[in-house]
Design an enzyme around this catalytic site. Sequence first.
Site, PDB file in Angstrom:
ATOM      1  N   CYS A 261       0.763  -1.271  -0.083  1.00 19.46           N
ATOM      2  CA  CYS A 261       0.058   0.032   0.182  1.00 19.46           C
ATOM      3  C   CYS A 261       0.931   1.346  -0.080  1.00 19.46           C
ATOM      4  O   CYS A 261       0.678   2.314  -0.712  1.00 19.46           O
ATOM      5  CB  CYS A 261      -0.942   0.094   1.143  1.00 19.46           C
ATOM      6  SG  CYS A 261      -0.242  -0.465   2.698  1.00 19.46           S
TER       7      CYS A 261
ATOM      8  N   HIS B  40      -2.625   5.452   6.773  1.00 21.08           N
ATOM      9  CA  HIS B  40      -1.174   5.568   6.650  1.00 21.08           C
ATOM     10  C   HIS B  40      -1.199   7.159   6.182  1.00 21.08           C
ATOM     11  O   HIS B  40      -2.046   7.518   5.516  1.00 21.08           O
ATOM     12  CB  HIS B  40      -0.197   4.986   5.952  1.00 21.08           C
ATOM     13  CG  HIS B  40      -0.170   3.641   5.990  1.00 21.08           C
ATOM     14  ND1 HIS B  40       0.046   2.885   7.167  1.00 21.08           N
ATOM     15  CD2 HIS B  40      -0.494   2.451   5.137  1.00 21.08           C
ATOM     16  CE1 HIS B  40       0.021   1.621   6.796  1.00 21.08           C
ATOM     17  NE2 HIS B  40      -0.273   1.372   5.661  1.00 21.08           N
TER      18      HIS B  40
HETATM   19  P1  NAD Z   1      -4.767 -10.895   6.295  1.00 17.28           P
HETATM   20  O1  NAD Z   1      -4.331 -11.627   7.451  1.00 17.28           O
HETATM   21  O2  NAD Z   1      -6.013 -10.115   6.610  1.00 17.28           O
HETATM   22  O3  NAD Z   1      -5.347 -12.194   5.310  1.00 17.28           O
HETATM   23  C1  NAD Z   1      -4.836 -13.417   4.972  1.00 17.28           C
HETATM   24  C2  NAD Z   1      -5.679 -14.420   4.718  1.00 17.28           C
HETATM   25  O4  NAD Z   1      -4.911 -15.732   4.114  1.00 17.28           O
HETATM   26  C3  NAD Z   1      -6.465 -14.939   6.092  1.00 17.28           C
HETATM   27  O5  NAD Z   1      -7.750 -15.130   5.730  1.00 17.28           O
HETATM   28  C4  NAD Z   1      -5.587 -16.268   6.249  1.00 17.28           C
HETATM   29  O6  NAD Z   1      -6.306 -17.147   7.213  1.00 17.28           O
HETATM   30  C5  NAD Z   1      -5.304 -16.950   4.970  1.00 17.28           C
HETATM   31  N1  NAD Z   1      -4.514 -17.718   5.013  1.00 17.28           N
HETATM   32  C6  NAD Z   1      -3.303 -18.216   5.755  1.00 17.28           C
HETATM   33  N2  NAD Z   1      -2.538 -19.016   5.403  1.00 17.28           N
HETATM   34  C7  NAD Z   1      -2.913 -19.539   4.301  1.00 17.28           C
HETATM   35  C8  NAD Z   1      -2.738 -20.639   3.321  1.00 17.28           C
HETATM   36  N3  NAD Z   1      -1.633 -21.206   3.627  1.00 17.28           N
HETATM   37  N4  NAD Z   1      -3.517 -20.744   2.259  1.00 17.28           N
HETATM   38  C9  NAD Z   1      -4.569 -19.919   1.991  1.00 17.28           C
HETATM   39  N5  NAD Z   1      -5.083 -18.885   2.965  1.00 17.28           N
HETATM   40  C10 NAD Z   1      -4.165 -18.683   3.910  1.00 17.28           C
HETATM   41  O7  NAD Z   1      -3.761 -10.548   5.314  1.00 17.28           O
HETATM   42  P2  NAD Z   1      -3.857  -9.241   4.365  1.00 17.28           P
HETATM   43  O8  NAD Z   1      -3.782  -7.878   5.000  1.00 17.28           O
HETATM   44  O9  NAD Z   1      -4.964  -9.316   3.570  1.00 17.28           O
HETATM   45  O10 NAD Z   1      -2.594  -9.285   3.484  1.00 17.28           O
HETATM   46  C11 NAD Z   1      -2.317  -9.971   2.565  1.00 17.28           C
HETATM   47  C12 NAD Z   1      -1.004  -9.831   1.565  1.00 17.28           C
HETATM   48  O11 NAD Z   1      -1.440  -8.531   1.274  1.00 17.28           O
HETATM   49  C13 NAD Z   1       0.093  -9.537   2.382  1.00 17.28           C
HETATM   50  O12 NAD Z   1       1.203  -9.865   1.432  1.00 17.28           O
HETATM   51  C14 NAD Z   1       0.284  -8.246   2.921  1.00 17.28           C
HETATM   52  O13 NAD Z   1       1.412  -7.491   3.434  1.00 17.28           O
HETATM   53  C15 NAD Z   1      -0.238  -7.448   1.744  1.00 17.28           C
HETATM   54  N6  NAD Z   1      -1.033  -6.332   1.952  1.00 17.28           N
HETATM   55  C16 NAD Z   1      -1.712  -5.915   2.853  1.00 17.28           C
HETATM   56  C17 NAD Z   1      -2.397  -4.575   3.165  1.00 17.28           C
HETATM   57  C18 NAD Z   1      -3.037  -4.414   4.646  1.00 17.28           C
HETATM   58  O14 NAD Z   1      -2.793  -3.334   4.952  1.00 17.28           O
HETATM   59  N7  NAD Z   1      -3.868  -5.262   5.077  1.00 17.28           N
HETATM   60  C19 NAD Z   1      -1.909  -3.402   2.501  1.00 17.28           C
HETATM   61  C20 NAD Z   1      -1.431  -4.123   0.921  1.00 17.28           C
HETATM   62  C21 NAD Z   1      -0.792  -5.351   1.029  1.00 17.28           C
END
Ligand code: NAD
Length: 335
Positions: free
Chosen positions: A141, A221
């Site tokens: 992000c 942020h």
């Molecule tokens: P999150 O924890 O909200 O969601 C991740 C999901 O994946 C959860 O539902 C979890 O149960 C599931 N999961 C875990 N292990 C798994 C597996 N082996 N197989 C299938 N599903 C599985 O995380 P998020 O915030 O959505 O982040 C996901 C990605 O996006 C990360 O790389 C993060 O750095 C990136 N990201 C996050 C944000 C943010 O602010 N939340 C912003 C931009 C990018």
Amino acid sequence: MSKVKVAINGYGTIGKRVADAVSLQDDMEVIGISKTRPNFETQLAHQKGYPVYTLADKMDAMKKAGIPVAGSIEDMVTNADIVVDCTPGGVGEENKSLYEKAGVKAIWQGGEEHELAGVSFNASSNYEEAFGKDFVRVVSCNTTGLCRVLHPLDQQFGVNKVRVTLMRRAADPGDIKKGPINAIVPNPIKLPSHHGPDVKTIMPHINIVSTAVKLPTTLMHVHTLNIELGKECSAADVRSIFERQSRIRLIGQGINSTAEIIELGRDLGRPRNDMWENCVWDDSITMHEGELYFFQAIHQESIVIPENIDAIRAMTELEKDGARSVAKTNKAMGF
Ligand code: NAD
């Protein structure tokens, strides 16, 4: 033409938003989402009509909770043209061999390293680099927010030097594991932070140094930017460049905080009060002794969602022209 089949591996903050955004497009469809356990999100995904896939050892638990399971994650990946991996940072890396074995294209998120995919992506900065590629990483992000302002400034004036301080939300609103915190945390303490180098995965020539702190908030942020441009220009010139970017929103009219930006998202009727655009405070755009300063706010939960849609379009060769893909994505999502 048949729609591109998209699978969402990991249905959390980012995954559920990507699924909804894909389902709004007329050239792609969600063929499945994966959940590792039955909970309210799994139930809602099922109610929305997304086929639910899970880990082989979680099928019984899903069925017991009344959620029909379409198959294993391996089955889902095999049925897809492209997988959007939205698992937590570091987990996505472990899935690479699964995607390679299935011969399916994959997009990772900013929690993974650039080297995993080899191409890091921001729609307005380097769409063409992702064209036809098998593996791409949509940057985080914060990096997305930085690329969106730096690329057009660089094109117009050249960017000699960027210094940015990122004030980061400590956790997402739905996260009860990491926050809220009652502290201001220099993060990392060892300087500079990784955000500058991450921008360089997309614009390698930019001289950028970043620092970051975590704050006791979950909403957004905020970045403080200081930029030395290659050509003389005025704040009005910068403003008019930002006005022409569809994913930058100039804010004012009494919006003095991230709380009011989220309120704006609610008032606009945005899904989950998402703010997909960079929010740049109009009045903060200032030239001082030849250097540009401004504040921008970044909605961490949603800013990368349109970028994922454009990455799908580039990788599957649905659209060669980045600007056309961006316009199509924006229209379908309701910018
Ligand atoms: P999150 O924890 O909200 O969601 C991740 C999901 O994946 C959860 O539902 C979890 O149960 C599931 N999961 C875990 N292990 C798994 C597996 N082996 N197989 C299938 N599903 C599985 O995380 P998020 O915030 O959505 O982040 C996901 C990605 O996006 C990360 O790389 C993060 O750095 C990136 N990201 C996050 C944000 C943010 O602010 N939340 C912003 C931009 C990018």
